[in-house]
Design an enzyme around this catalytic site. Structure first.
Site, PDB file in Angstrom:
ATOM      1  N   CYS A 177       0.833  -1.201   0.000  1.00 25.09           N
ATOM      2  CA  CYS A 177       0.000   0.000   0.000  1.00 25.09           C
ATOM      3  C   CYS A 177       0.876   1.262   0.000  1.00 25.09           C
ATOM      4  CB  CYS A 177      -0.959  -0.062   1.182  1.00 25.09           C
ATOM      5  SG  CYS A 177      -2.316   1.104   1.143  1.00 25.09           S
ATOM      6  N   HIS A 178       0.811   2.059   1.065  1.00 23.71           N
ATOM      7  CA  HIS A 178       1.626   3.266   1.185  1.00 23.71           C
ATOM      8  C   HIS A 178       2.989   2.968   1.821  1.00 23.71           C
ATOM      9  CE1 HIS A 178      -2.352   5.087   0.635  1.00 23.71           C
ATOM     10  NE2 HIS A 178      -1.738   6.203   0.304  1.00 23.71           N
TER      11      HIS A 178
END
Length: 181
Positions: free
Chosen positions: A107-108
Site C-alpha cells: 500500500c503506502h
C-alpha cells in the site's frame, strides 16, 4: 529453519496490512516482532476508522537489524508518513537493503523506501496515489497485485494480501539477495 521478521510500524498503520502478513509468517513457524519508534502499543487504522491497539515488541532504539531475517512495512496513510521522517526508521530500513535481506511493503508502505533511497532501478507497485512518487524516485512502477524484485515484495492494497503474503514467504525462504548499496 526458524526465521525472525521485523514489522516496522507506528500509529496509523492499516490493521489488516499488519495482521494478515503477521499471521501468514507465524503460520510458517517464524517469530515476528512489531518494531516501532513508540513503546507500549500502537493504534491501527481499520479501513475508515481507528482500530485496535497492538503491543510493540521492541522500540527502534532496542531493535537491531542484524537480529532479523526480513522486514515487513505495512501501509496506511499515517504510518509511512511518520516513519519516512524518522531518521532511525529510515536507517533501520536501509540496513535490510545493505545486507540483501528480504523486504515486503504494501500500500503506502513504499513511501518509507523512497526516504531510505532504495527504490531507484527497482520494479515495484504500490497504492496508486504514490505511483508518481515512486517513479520520481527512480522505480519502475507496475499496476499488479504483487511485484517482486531481488527480495523486494510490493503490493497495492489489502485485496492483494493473499498474493503479497505468498510472495513474501517465498522470498524469505530464499533468504538473502544481492545487497543494494
Amino acid at each position: 529453519m526458524k526465521k525472525k521478521i521485523a514489522i516496522l510500524a507506528t500509529n496509523g498503520f492499516e490493521e489488516i496490512e499488519l495482521t494478515s502478513p503477521r499471521k501468514a509468517l507465524e503460520k510458517e513457524g517464524w517469530k515476528t516482532e512489531i518494531v516501532s519508534p513508540e513503546s507500549g502499543s500502537i493504534k491501527a487504522w481499520a479501513s475508515t476508522e481507528w482500530g485496535k491497539l497492538h503491543p510493540v515488541d521492541k522500540t527502534l532504539r532496542e531493535a537491531h537489524h542484524s537480529d532479523y531475517d526480513a522486514l515487513v512495512l505495512p501501509g496506511g496513510v499515517i504510518n509511512p508518513d511518520q516513519l519516512r521522517t524518522n531518521t532511525a526508521a529510515v536507517q533501520f530500513v536501509q540496513h535490510f537493503f545493505e545486507k540483501g535481506k528480504p523486504v515486503a511493503a504494501i500500500c503506502h508502505g513504499p513511501q518509507t523506501l523512497i526516504s531510505a533511497q532504495v527504490v531507484a532501478g527497482r520494479k515495484m507497485t504500490s497504492y496508486p496515489s504514490i505511483k508518481q512518487d515512486l517513479i520520481n524516485a527512480g522505480a519502475e512502477w507496475y499496476d499488479k497485485e504483487v511485484v517482486v524484485d531481488k527480495g523486494l515484495v510490493t503490493s497495492r492494497k489489502p485485496d492483494d494480501l493473499p498474493a503479497f503474503n505468498k510472495k513474501m514467504i517465498e522470498e524469505i525462504k530464499e533468504g538473502k539477495h544481492d545487497p543494494v548499496r
